[in-house]
Design a protein around this motif. Structure first.
Motif, PDB file in Angstrom:
ATOM      1  N   TYR A   1      16.739 -17.963   9.075  1.00 30.01           N
ATOM      2  CA  TYR A   1      16.877 -16.524   9.338  1.00 30.01           C
ATOM      3  C   TYR A   1      15.884 -16.059  10.401  1.00 30.01           C
ATOM      4  O   TYR A   1      16.253 -15.369  11.355  1.00 30.01           O
ATOM      5  N   LYS A   2      14.625 -16.450  10.280  1.00 30.82           N
ATOM      6  CA  LYS A   2      13.624 -16.046  11.268  1.00 30.82           C
ATOM      7  C   LYS A   2      13.942 -16.642  12.641  1.00 30.82           C
ATOM      8  O   LYS A   2      13.738 -15.982  13.674  1.00 30.82           O
ATOM      9  N   GLY A   3      14.410 -17.871  12.635  1.00 32.68           N
ATOM     10  CA  GLY A   3      14.766 -18.488  13.912  1.00 32.68           C
ATOM     11  C   GLY A   3      15.940 -17.784  14.574  1.00 32.68           C
ATOM     12  O   GLY A   3      15.929 -17.563  15.800  1.00 32.68           O
TER      13      GLY A   3
ATOM     14  N   ALA B   1      27.627 -16.707  -8.148  1.00 33.93           N
ATOM     15  CA  ALA B   1      28.361 -16.782  -6.878  1.00 33.93           C
ATOM     16  C   ALA B   1      27.576 -16.077  -5.774  1.00 33.93           C
ATOM     17  O   ALA B   1      26.781 -15.171  -6.025  1.00 33.93           O
ATOM     18  N   ASP B   2      27.809 -16.494  -4.556  1.00 33.27           N
ATOM     19  CA  ASP B   2      27.184 -15.831  -3.414  1.00 33.27           C
ATOM     20  C   ASP B   2      27.769 -14.436  -3.248  1.00 33.27           C
ATOM     21  O   ASP B   2      28.955 -14.198  -3.509  1.00 33.27           O
TER      22      ASP B   2
ATOM     23  N   VAL C   1      28.313 -14.225   1.766  1.00 32.99           N
ATOM     24  CA  VAL C   1      27.056 -14.428   2.487  1.00 32.99           C
ATOM     25  C   VAL C   1      26.302 -15.553   1.800  1.00 32.99           C
ATOM     26  O   VAL C   1      25.983 -15.467   0.610  1.00 32.99           O
ATOM     27  N   TYR C   2      26.042 -16.618   2.539  1.00 29.33           N
ATOM     28  CA  TYR C   2      25.333 -17.759   1.974  1.00 29.33           C
ATOM     29  C   TYR C   2      23.866 -17.405   1.745  1.00 29.33           C
ATOM     30  O   TYR C   2      23.200 -16.843   2.627  1.00 29.33           O
ATOM     31  N   ASN C   3      23.384 -17.704   0.561  1.00 30.55           N
ATOM     32  CA  ASN C   3      22.002 -17.407   0.191  1.00 30.55           C
ATOM     33  C   ASN C   3      21.107 -18.548   0.650  1.00 30.55           C
ATOM     34  O   ASN C   3      21.088 -19.620   0.046  1.00 30.55           O
ATOM     35  N   GLU C   4      20.355 -18.318   1.738  1.00 35.41           N
ATOM     36  CA  GLU C   4      19.489 -19.359   2.275  1.00 35.41           C
ATOM     37  C   GLU C   4      18.225 -19.555   1.454  1.00 35.41           C
ATOM     38  O   GLU C   4      17.540 -20.561   1.609  1.00 35.41           O
TER      39      GLU C   4
END
Length: 665
Positions: free
Chosen positions: A362-364, A465-466, A487-490
Motif C-alpha cells: 500500500y505504501k509503495g 470474507a473480504d 477489496v483484498y485485505n493486505e
C-alpha cells in the motif's frame, strides 16, 4: 557516308547527362573509375558502331573492285573465312573493309586467288589468326572489376550507417548496446518509488562506484553482478537507470535477445565487443534486460538446447568471471523467470546479489501514484491513498497506466481536471474492461442483478470474507455482464481455513441466488468462471494446504512444467489411485458444503435480496460501503450475523457423491 559524325549514343549522353552519373553517394574513386570506364567504352565502341552503320560490300562487289584495279592489298583469314582489303584511294586512317568468303575449297587454289594474282593484288594469308581478342577480354575484366568496386563501396557506406537496420551488414559482431553518458540518464532514486528494499540494496552498488577505496581498503571486493528479479512492470529497468544516474557513470543497456542472431558466433562476438567497450569506459554499468533470453539452462529441452545461444552464454560467463576479469564493470541484469537461468550464471562471482523487486504494498503504491501524478492535473476530490487501497496487486506500470487512462477519459469528457469518477472508471477499465451499453429491461437484466446481489450479500454477511468494494450490472467488454468486486485485505499475512470456506461460499453466491429465485431449470452458464475458481481453490485446500480430512500432508506441489527445460514430460501423480479418489471426494464435499451454506443464507434473507435487487436495477452501480448501509437500512442487523460453523458437518463420502445440492440446503 560520313564516318566522322558523332555516334548517336554520344548525342544521347549529352542530351541526358544524368545518365552518366554513378549511384548517389559514391566516393571520388568510384567517380573516376566510372569516367574511365565510360571513356573506354567510347573509344572501343564508337569505331565498332561506325562500322556497324556502314553496309559491308558483297562478294560480287569485291570481285568487281579487284578486276577494276581499285584494291591495293588483301589480308586473308582462312579460319574466319574473312578477307580484309584496302582500296587504293582510301586514306590510311580509315578502317579496312571486309568481305565474307564462301566455299569448301582452299582459297589459294580457287578462283578467288587466281583473280587476285591476275590483277597484281598484294595478298597476305593468315591461316590461324583472327581478330585480336585482347581488347575484349580486358574490357570484360574491367567491367567485372568495376562492379566489384561499386558493390564494396555500397557495403562500406551501408556499414557506416549504424542507425538503420541495413547498416549492420558488416557489423554483425559489433555490440548493439545503447550508450548513455551521465548527463543523458536523467533518473535517480527520487524518481523510483514503491521498491524501497531494492533501493537500499542497490545503494551499496552506488557507493562502490563512487568511492571504491572505502571497500578495497578493508579487503572487500566490488560485486561483479546484480540480478533484479520480479514480475513485469515492477520497475527493474527504471531501477537500473537510477543506479547509473546516482553513481554518475556511463551506462550501457542491451536486451538479451540482441546477442543471438541467425549466424553462428555472432552472439559471442557481441559479448566480447560489449565488454571491451565497457572496460574502456570503466567504471561503468552494463544493464542486460531479459537475460533469460540468453542465460537459459544449457543442454536442456528438446534437442539438447541451442548451440549458438549456449556459445553466447559461455562467452558471457567468461567475461563476467574468467581469466582476465572485468574490474570496474558492474553487470545489472533483469528477469522475471529466474527459474530458467543457468546455475553457472547465478553463482557468486558472477551475479553476487539477487535483488527481489516485488509488487508494491500500500505504501509503495501510494509513493508510485505520487510520482506519476506530478505531471497530472488532479482535482481536489481525488485521494491517492484511496486509489492505492483500491489497487492491490498492481505493479508500477499498471498504476501509471491507470492514471494515464484517467487522463484520457478526462479529455474525452471535456473536463479540466481528473476527478475521482475518472480514476474509478480507469481502474475498472484496466482490470475488468471497458463499460458497454446498459442492459435493457428484460429477464436477462433481472437474472444478472440477482446473481451479483448473491455475491455481494454473502461478502457482506460472512465473517471472514473480504469487504465488498463495488457491485454493478453494467456490462463490460469481453462478455462480462456484471461483477461484484471485493477489496483484498493486505494486513492479513496468512489466509485461514475459515477465509477459504467463506471465499468459496461467496463465489457460489451467484449460482445459489439463481437456483433459489428462478429454480434449477433456469440456471445459466453465468457462473462458469466462479465454478472453475471454486474447484481450483478447494483442490488447493486438499492437496497443498492440508485443510481436509486427509491430514496435514502436501499431496501436490507447485512445479513449473517447462518442456523446453526438460520438465513436464511425465505427469505421473505423486499419490496412489485410492488417494486420488479420496481427494476428489474431499473437494466435492467442501464445495457442496459451501454451496449449501450459500443457499441457506440467500433463502433466509430473501426479502432483503429482493429489495437490494430492485435498488441495483435502478442505480446499476453501488459502492461497497453504500451497499452495507442500505442493507442495514432495509432491516438487516449486520452485528448479528448468521453463525458460520467453525467445523464442517460430517458428511459421508457416499452422501457427498450421490446427494444433489438441493438436499444439502
Amino acid at each position: 557516308m560520313d564516318y566522322n559524325r558523332p555516334a548517336p549514343v554520344l548525342i544521347s549522353l549529352k542530351r541526358y547527362p544524368h545518365r552518366m552519373k554513378p549511384a548517389s553517394g559514391n566516393n571520388k574513386l568510384v567517380k573516376r573509375l566510372s569516367a574511365f570506364m565510360l571513356g573506354l567504352l567510347l573509344t572501343q565502341g564508337l569505331p565498332v558502331l561506325a562500322q556497324a552503320k556502314k553496309e559491308p560490300p558483297s562478294y560480287s562487289d569485291f570481285l568487281r573492285q579487284v578486276e577494276a584495279g581499285q584494291v591495293e592489298k588483301v589480308d586473308l583469314y582462312e579460319k574466319q573465312r574473312v578477307a580484309k582489303f584496302r582500296l587504293k584511294d582510301q586514306s590510311k586512317d580509315s578502317p579496312e573493309q571486309e568481305v565474307r568468303l564462301f566455299g569448301q575449297n582452299e582459297y589459294l587454289d580457287s578462283q578467288f586467288a587466281k583473280t587476285l594474282r591476275a590483277n597484281d593484288v598484294n595478298l597476305n594469308v593468315f591461316p590461324n589468326q583472327g581478330e585480336n581478342p585482347l581488347p575484349g577480354i580486358l574490357l570484360q575484366v574491367f567491367i567485372g572489376f568495376l562492379l566489384v568496386v561499386l558493390l564494396l563501396s555500397f557495403l562500406r557506406r551501408a556499414a557506416s550507417n549504424t542507425s538503420s537496420g541495413p547498416g549492420q551488414i558488416l557489423n554483425f559482431g559489433k555490440s548493439k548496446a545503447r550508450f548513455h553518458m551521465e548527463s543523458e540518464t536523467g533518473i535517480n532514486f527520487a524518481d523510483v518509488a514503491g521498491i524501497e528494499e531494492a533501493k537500499e540494496e542497490l545503494q551499496e552498488v552506488v557507493t562502490f562506484l563512487k568511492q571504491p577505496e572505502r571497500f578495497t581498503a578493508v579487503g572487500a571486493r566490488i560485486p561483479r553482478g546484480v540480478l533484479l528479479i520480479g514480475p513485469p512492470g515492477t520497475g527493474k529497468t527504471l531501477l537500473a537507470r537510477a543506479v547509473s544516474g546516482e553513481a554518475g557513470v556511463p551506462f550501457f543497456s542491451i536486451s538479451g535477445s540482441e546477442f543471438v542472431e541467425m549466424f553462428v558466433g555472432v552472439g559471442a562476438s557481441r559479448v566480447r565487443d560489449l565488454f571491451k567497450k565497457a572496460k574502456e569506459s570503466a567504471p561503468c554499468l552494463v544493464f542486460i534486460d531479459e537475460i533469460d533470453a540468453v542465460g537459459r539452462q544449457r543442454g536442456a529441452g528438446i534437442g539438447g538446447g541451442n548451440d549458438e545461444r549456449e556459445q553466447t552464454l559461455n562467452q558471457l560467463l567468461t567475461e563476467m568471471d574468467g581469466f582476465e576479469g572485468n574490474s570496474g564493470v558492474i553487470i545489472i541484469a533483469a528477469t522475471n523467470r529466474p527459474d530458467v537461468l543457468d546455475s553457472a550464471l547465478l553463482r557468486p562471482g558472477r551475479f553476487d546479489r539477487q535483488v527481489m523487486v516485488d509488487l508494491p504494498s500500500y505504501k509503495g503504491r501510494l509513493g508510485i501514484l505520487e510520482v506519476h501524478a506530478r505531471d497530472k492535473k488532479l482535482s481536489d476530490d481525488v485521494a491517492l491513498d484511496s486509489v492505492a487501497r483500491r489497487t492491490p496487486g498492481f505493479s508500477g506500470a499498471a498504476l501509471a497506466n491507470v492514471l494515464n487512462e484517467a487522463a484520457i477519459l478526462t479529455a474525452r469528457r471535456r473536463k479540466e481536471s481528473i476527478g475521482d469518477l475518472e480514476v474509478d472508471d480507469a481502474i475498472d477499465r484496466v482490470t475488468i474492461g471497458l463499460a458497454m451499453t446498459p442492459h435493457l429491461d428484460s429477464k436477462k437484466k433481472w437474472l444478472i442483478a440477482y446473481h451479483e446481489v448473491g455475491h455481494a450479500l454473502l461478502a457482506t454477511l460472512l465473517k471472514d470474507a473480504d469487504p465488498l468494494n463495488k457491485v454493478t450490472i453494467l456490462p463490460r467488454s469481453g462478455g462480462v455482464g456484471g461483477f461484484s468486486q471485493q477489496v483484498y485485505n493486505e494486513d492479513r499475512v496468512f489466509q485461514s481455513r475459515a477465509w477459504f470456506f467463506d471465499r468459496i461460499t461467496m463465489a457460489l453466491g451467484g449460482r445459489a441466488a439463481e437456483v433459489e429465485i428462478f429454480g434449477d431449470a433456469e440456471v445459466t452458464s453465468g457462473a462458469s468462471s466462479d465454478l472453475e475458481y471454486v474447484a481450483n481453490l478447494a483442490r488447493s485446500m486438499v492437496t497443498r494446504l492440508g485443510m481436509s480430512d486427509l491430514g496435514h500432508v502436501a499431496l501436490e506441489s507447485e512445479r513449473n512444467d517447462d518442456v523446453f527445460l526438460g520438465q513436464g514430460w511425465s505427469n505421473r501423480p505423486e499419490y496412489s489411485e485410492d488417494i486420488a479418489v479420496q481427494i476428489d471426494r474431499q473437494v466435492r464435499e467442501i464445495v457442496l458444503h459451501c454451496y449449501g451454506q450459500a443457499r441457506r443464507l440467500i433463502r433466509e434473507n430473501r426479502e432483503l435480496v429482493d429489495k437490494l435487487v430492485e435498488m441495483l436495477l435502478e442505480r446499476e452501480t453501488v459502492e461497497g460501503e453504500e451497499f452495507r448501509q442500505l442493507a442495514i437500512a432495509y432491516g438487516q442487523d449486520l452485528s448479528k450475523k448468521p453463525p458460520v460453523p467453525e467445523k464442517r458437518p460430517a458428511i459421508s463420502a457416499a452422501a457427498s457423491v450421490l446427494s444433489p445440492p438441493s438436499l444439502l440446503s
